[in-house]
Motif scaffolding. Structure first.
Motif, PDB file in Angstrom:
ATOM      1  N   LYS A 137     -29.847   2.101 -45.005  1.00 36.96           N
ATOM      2  CA  LYS A 137     -30.765   3.247 -45.091  1.00 36.96           C
ATOM      3  C   LYS A 137     -30.886   4.018 -43.781  1.00 36.96           C
ATOM      4  CE  LYS A 137     -33.558   1.016 -48.615  1.00 36.96           C
ATOM      5  NZ  LYS A 137     -34.874   0.464 -48.932  1.00 36.96           N
ATOM      6  N   GLY A 138     -30.964   3.305 -42.646  1.00 38.62           N
ATOM      7  CA  GLY A 138     -31.125   3.985 -41.364  1.00 38.62           C
ATOM      8  C   GLY A 138     -31.487   3.017 -40.259  1.00 38.62           C
ATOM      9  N   TRP A 139     -31.549   3.547 -39.023  1.00 37.18           N
ATOM     10  CA  TRP A 139     -31.840   2.712 -37.866  1.00 37.18           C
ATOM     11  C   TRP A 139     -33.271   2.167 -37.897  1.00 37.18           C
ATOM     12  CZ3 TRP A 139     -28.569   7.011 -36.441  1.00 37.18           C
ATOM     13  CH2 TRP A 139     -27.261   6.615 -36.105  1.00 37.18           C
ATOM     14  N   GLU A 140     -34.218   2.988 -38.337  1.00 35.07           N
ATOM     15  CA  GLU A 140     -35.601   2.507 -38.420  1.00 35.07           C
ATOM     16  C   GLU A 140     -35.713   1.336 -39.380  1.00 35.07           C
ATOM     17  OE1 GLU A 140     -38.617   5.428 -39.133  1.00 35.07           O
ATOM     18  OE2 GLU A 140     -37.753   6.810 -37.675  1.00 35.07           O
ATOM     19  N   ASP A 141     -35.023   1.432 -40.508  1.00 36.08           N
ATOM     20  CA  ASP A 141     -35.041   0.353 -41.482  1.00 36.08           C
ATOM     21  C   ASP A 141     -34.371  -0.896 -40.914  1.00 36.08           C
ATOM     22  OD1 ASP A 141     -35.773  -0.501 -44.189  1.00 36.08           O
ATOM     23  OD2 ASP A 141     -33.598  -0.636 -44.513  1.00 36.08           O
ATOM     24  N   ALA A 142     -33.305  -0.715 -40.153  1.00 38.95           N
ATOM     25  CA  ALA A 142     -32.642  -1.852 -39.514  1.00 38.95           C
ATOM     26  C   ALA A 142     -33.595  -2.543 -38.537  1.00 38.95           C
ATOM     27  CB  ALA A 142     -31.370  -1.403 -38.802  1.00 38.95           C
ATOM     28  N   ALA A 143     -34.372  -1.763 -37.774  1.00 32.86           N
ATOM     29  CA  ALA A 143     -35.351  -2.350 -36.844  1.00 32.86           C
ATOM     30  C   ALA A 143     -36.437  -3.094 -37.622  1.00 32.86           C
ATOM     31  CB  ALA A 143     -35.967  -1.264 -35.972  1.00 32.86           C
ATOM     32  N   ARG A 144     -36.888  -2.518 -38.735  1.00 37.12           N
ATOM     33  CA  ARG A 144     -37.868  -3.207 -39.578  1.00 37.12           C
ATOM     34  C   ARG A 144     -37.300  -4.533 -40.098  1.00 37.12           C
ATOM     35  NH1 ARG A 144     -38.472   1.927 -41.746  1.00 37.12           N
ATOM     36  NH2 ARG A 144     -40.324   2.976 -40.966  1.00 37.12           N
ATOM     37  N   ASN A 145     -36.030  -4.507 -40.493  1.00 40.67           N
ATOM     38  CA  ASN A 145     -35.382  -5.733 -40.981  1.00 40.67           C
ATOM     39  C   ASN A 145     -35.345  -6.800 -39.900  1.00 40.67           C
ATOM     40  OD1 ASN A 145     -34.944  -4.546 -43.464  1.00 40.67           O
ATOM     41  ND2 ASN A 145     -32.806  -4.041 -43.055  1.00 40.67           N
ATOM     42  N   VAL A 204     -37.449  -7.208 -37.363  1.00 38.30           N
ATOM     43  CA  VAL A 204     -38.795  -7.749 -37.163  1.00 38.30           C
ATOM     44  C   VAL A 204     -39.197  -8.623 -38.353  1.00 38.30           C
ATOM     45  CG1 VAL A 204     -41.237  -7.157 -36.922  1.00 38.30           C
ATOM     46  CG2 VAL A 204     -39.517  -5.889 -35.632  1.00 38.30           C
ATOM     47  N   ALA A 205     -38.899  -8.163 -39.560  1.00 38.36           N
ATOM     48  CA  ALA A 205     -39.268  -8.933 -40.754  1.00 38.36           C
ATOM     49  C   ALA A 205     -38.572 -10.285 -40.768  1.00 38.36           C
ATOM     50  CB  ALA A 205     -38.919  -8.137 -42.005  1.00 38.36           C
ATOM     51  N   HIS A 206     -37.300 -10.296 -40.431  1.00 37.57           N
ATOM     52  CA  HIS A 206     -36.557 -11.558 -40.435  1.00 37.57           C
ATOM     53  C   HIS A 206     -37.036 -12.480 -39.320  1.00 37.57           C
ATOM     54  CE1 HIS A 206     -33.281 -14.093 -41.734  1.00 37.57           C
ATOM     55  NE2 HIS A 206     -32.940 -14.266 -40.459  1.00 37.57           N
ATOM     56  N   ALA A 207     -37.250 -11.937 -38.124  1.00 36.53           N
ATOM     57  CA  ALA A 207     -37.718 -12.762 -37.000  1.00 36.53           C
ATOM     58  C   ALA A 207     -39.106 -13.321 -37.274  1.00 36.53           C
ATOM     59  CB  ALA A 207     -37.720 -11.949 -35.711  1.00 36.53           C
ATOM     60  N   SER A 208     -39.956 -12.552 -37.944  1.00 33.25           N
ATOM     61  CA  SER A 208     -41.335 -13.000 -38.180  1.00 33.25           C
ATOM     62  C   SER A 208     -41.421 -14.170 -39.158  1.00 33.25           C
ATOM     63  CB  SER A 208     -42.198 -11.836 -38.669  1.00 33.25           C
ATOM     64  OG  SER A 208     -41.802 -11.440 -39.967  1.00 33.25           O
ATOM     65  N   LYS A 209     -40.319 -14.503 -39.825  1.00 33.39           N
ATOM     66  CA  LYS A 209     -40.319 -15.670 -40.701  1.00 33.39           C
ATOM     67  C   LYS A 209     -40.430 -16.970 -39.902  1.00 33.39           C
ATOM     68  CE  LYS A 209     -37.622 -13.481 -44.336  1.00 33.39           C
ATOM     69  NZ  LYS A 209     -36.318 -13.488 -45.050  1.00 33.39           N
ATOM     70  N   THR A 210     -39.923 -16.955 -38.666  1.00 37.39           N
ATOM     71  CA  THR A 210     -39.960 -18.166 -37.842  1.00 37.39           C
ATOM     72  C   THR A 210     -40.668 -17.969 -36.497  1.00 37.39           C
ATOM     73  OG1 THR A 210     -37.775 -17.655 -36.920  1.00 37.39           O
ATOM     74  CG2 THR A 210     -37.841 -19.105 -38.841  1.00 37.39           C
ATOM     75  N   SER A 246     -44.111  -6.782 -29.715  1.00 34.00           N
ATOM     76  CA  SER A 246     -43.411  -5.498 -29.621  1.00 34.00           C
ATOM     77  C   SER A 246     -41.937  -5.670 -29.935  1.00 34.00           C
ATOM     78  CB  SER A 246     -43.570  -4.888 -28.219  1.00 34.00           C
ATOM     79  OG  SER A 246     -42.906  -5.690 -27.260  1.00 34.00           O
ATOM     80  N   VAL A 247     -41.294  -4.543 -30.207  1.00 32.29           N
ATOM     81  CA  VAL A 247     -39.853  -4.515 -30.433  1.00 32.29           C
ATOM     82  C   VAL A 247     -39.291  -3.346 -29.633  1.00 32.29           C
ATOM     83  CG1 VAL A 247     -40.080  -3.167 -32.561  1.00 32.29           C
ATOM     84  CG2 VAL A 247     -38.008  -4.478 -32.155  1.00 32.29           C
ATOM     85  N   TYR A 248     -38.201  -3.587 -28.937  1.00 32.32           N
ATOM     86  CA  TYR A 248     -37.531  -2.578 -28.127  1.00 32.32           C
ATOM     87  C   TYR A 248     -36.114  -2.404 -28.665  1.00 32.32           C
ATOM     88  CZ  TYR A 248     -34.991  -0.586 -24.171  1.00 32.32           C
ATOM     89  OH  TYR A 248     -34.184   0.188 -23.380  1.00 32.32           O
ATOM     90  N   VAL A 249     -35.792  -1.203 -29.129  1.00 30.71           N
ATOM     91  CA  VAL A 249     -34.450  -0.939 -29.641  1.00 30.71           C
ATOM     92  C   VAL A 249     -33.547  -0.689 -28.440  1.00 30.71           C
ATOM     93  CG1 VAL A 249     -33.019   0.539 -31.081  1.00 30.71           C
ATOM     94  CG2 VAL A 249     -35.356   0.006 -31.789  1.00 30.71           C
ATOM     95  N   GLN A 250     -32.640  -1.633 -28.222  1.00 28.84           N
ATOM     96  CA  GLN A 250     -31.762  -1.561 -27.060  1.00 28.84           C
ATOM     97  C   GLN A 250     -30.517  -0.726 -27.359  1.00 28.84           C
ATOM     98  OE1 GLN A 250     -30.792  -5.437 -25.576  1.00 28.84           O
ATOM     99  NE2 GLN A 250     -29.736  -4.650 -23.804  1.00 28.84           N
ATOM    100  N   GLU A 251     -29.907  -0.935 -28.519  1.00 31.38           N
ATOM    101  CA  GLU A 251     -28.689  -0.213 -28.886  1.00 31.38           C
ATOM    102  C   GLU A 251     -28.711   0.149 -30.355  1.00 31.38           C
ATOM    103  OE1 GLU A 251     -25.155  -2.392 -27.978  1.00 31.38           O
ATOM    104  OE2 GLU A 251     -25.713  -2.691 -25.889  1.00 31.38           O
ATOM    105  N   ILE A 306     -37.188  -8.506 -29.126  1.00 32.78           N
ATOM    106  CA  ILE A 306     -38.491  -8.754 -29.724  1.00 32.78           C
ATOM    107  C   ILE A 306     -39.302  -9.615 -28.758  1.00 32.78           C
ATOM    108  CG2 ILE A 306     -39.705  -9.901 -31.620  1.00 32.78           C
ATOM    109  CD1 ILE A 306     -37.371  -9.074 -33.425  1.00 32.78           C
ATOM    110  N   THR A 307     -40.500  -9.146 -28.434  1.00 31.93           N
ATOM    111  CA  THR A 307     -41.393  -9.858 -27.516  1.00 31.93           C
ATOM    112  C   THR A 307     -42.504 -10.531 -28.316  1.00 31.93           C
ATOM    113  OG1 THR A 307     -40.962  -8.193 -25.814  1.00 31.93           O
ATOM    114  CG2 THR A 307     -42.890  -9.602 -25.501  1.00 31.93           C
TER     115      THR A 307
END
Length: 67
Positions: free
Chosen positions: A15-23, A25-31, A37-42, A61-62
């Motif tokens: 869908k897009g870069w914003e959706d990729a960033a959401r993905n 965070v969502a995946h990391a938040s499972k564990t 915060s989240v910083y988009v590096q590339e 991800i901090t």
């Protein structure tokens, strides 16, 4: 605020870069708890038949470490 830790996560979306960033965070938040915060590096994308097929992000991800 206590001690913070940073992890690097790669994620993608069709869908897009914003959706990729959401993905990411969502995946990391499972564990990982207490994400602050989240910083988009590339950002990058793959192309198929002359069109973008996947949006990719490399994020940092901090989160706070529990005491």
């Amino acid at each position: 605020m206590g001690v913070l830790k940073v992890i690097e996560v790669l994620a993608n979306s069709n869908k897009g870069w914003e959706d990729a960033a959401r993905n990411a965070v969502a995946h990391a938040s499972k564990t990982v708890k207490h994400i602050r915060s989240v910083y988009v590096q590339e950002q990058s994308a793959t192309v198929t038949n002359g069109e973008i097929s996947q949006y990719r992000v490399n994020v940092k991800i901090t989160f706070e470490i529990e005491e």
